[in-house]
Every structure is written in C-alpha cells, then in structure tokens.
Design a protein around this motif. Structure first.
Motif: not given
Length: 91
Positions: A61-69, A73-74
């Motif tokens: 979950a931490w890796e997925a969170f960092n990927e989103v960060l 920006a959209q």
C-alpha cells in the motif's frame, strides 16, 4: 519549572484489592497515589491517542501511495476558474 494548576478531579471505581495494590506500589516508591497514578494514566492515554492518529499501511500500500504521489499533476476542469474567484473565507 512550573506545573499546571490542578483544577480537575477524576474518580475511579476499583476493587479493594486493586486499591490496596496501587496504594502499596505508591508507598514503596514514596509517592502519593496521585503522584504514582497520574503519570501512568497520562502515558497510557497519550499512547492510545498516538496509535489512533497514526497512519499504518502495508509495504504494498505504501508503494502504491508513493506511485500516485509521483505522478504528474492533472488539470481539473473548472479548477483554474475556481481559484480566480474571491475566497468565501476572506472578510
């Protein structure tokens, strides 16, 4: 060193054996029941509050969170126009 004014009380219901044990422990340390109990109660309360506020997640979950960060920006429709308007929070 200043201490906060003690202007509140906390009443507890204990069994006789619990009361005796707490009083004995306080006596062994040469402290009053209040001096013995309050720091322990405050430390436990602080720990409970910290655990409740702490963000925990798995490594995945931490890796997925960092990927989103890390994504660029959209642009959101209407956001630029919204920021051009005066804030409703200003006087």
């Amino acid at each position: 060193m200043s201490t906060a004014t003690k202007d509140s009380r906390l009443e507890l219901r204990l069994s006789s054996s619990q009361k005796r044990e707490i009083e004995q422990a306080a006596s062994i340390e040469g402290r009053t029941v209040t001096e013995f109990s309050v720091p322990l109660l405050v430390a436990e309360a602080t720990d409970v509050i910290r655990r409740q506020r702490e963000l925990r997640m798995s490594d995945d979950a931490w890796e997925a969170f960092n990927e989103v960060l890390d994504q660029p920006a959209q642009s959101l429709a209407g956001l630029k126009e919204l920021f051009r308007k005066p804030s409703v929070f200003e006087d």
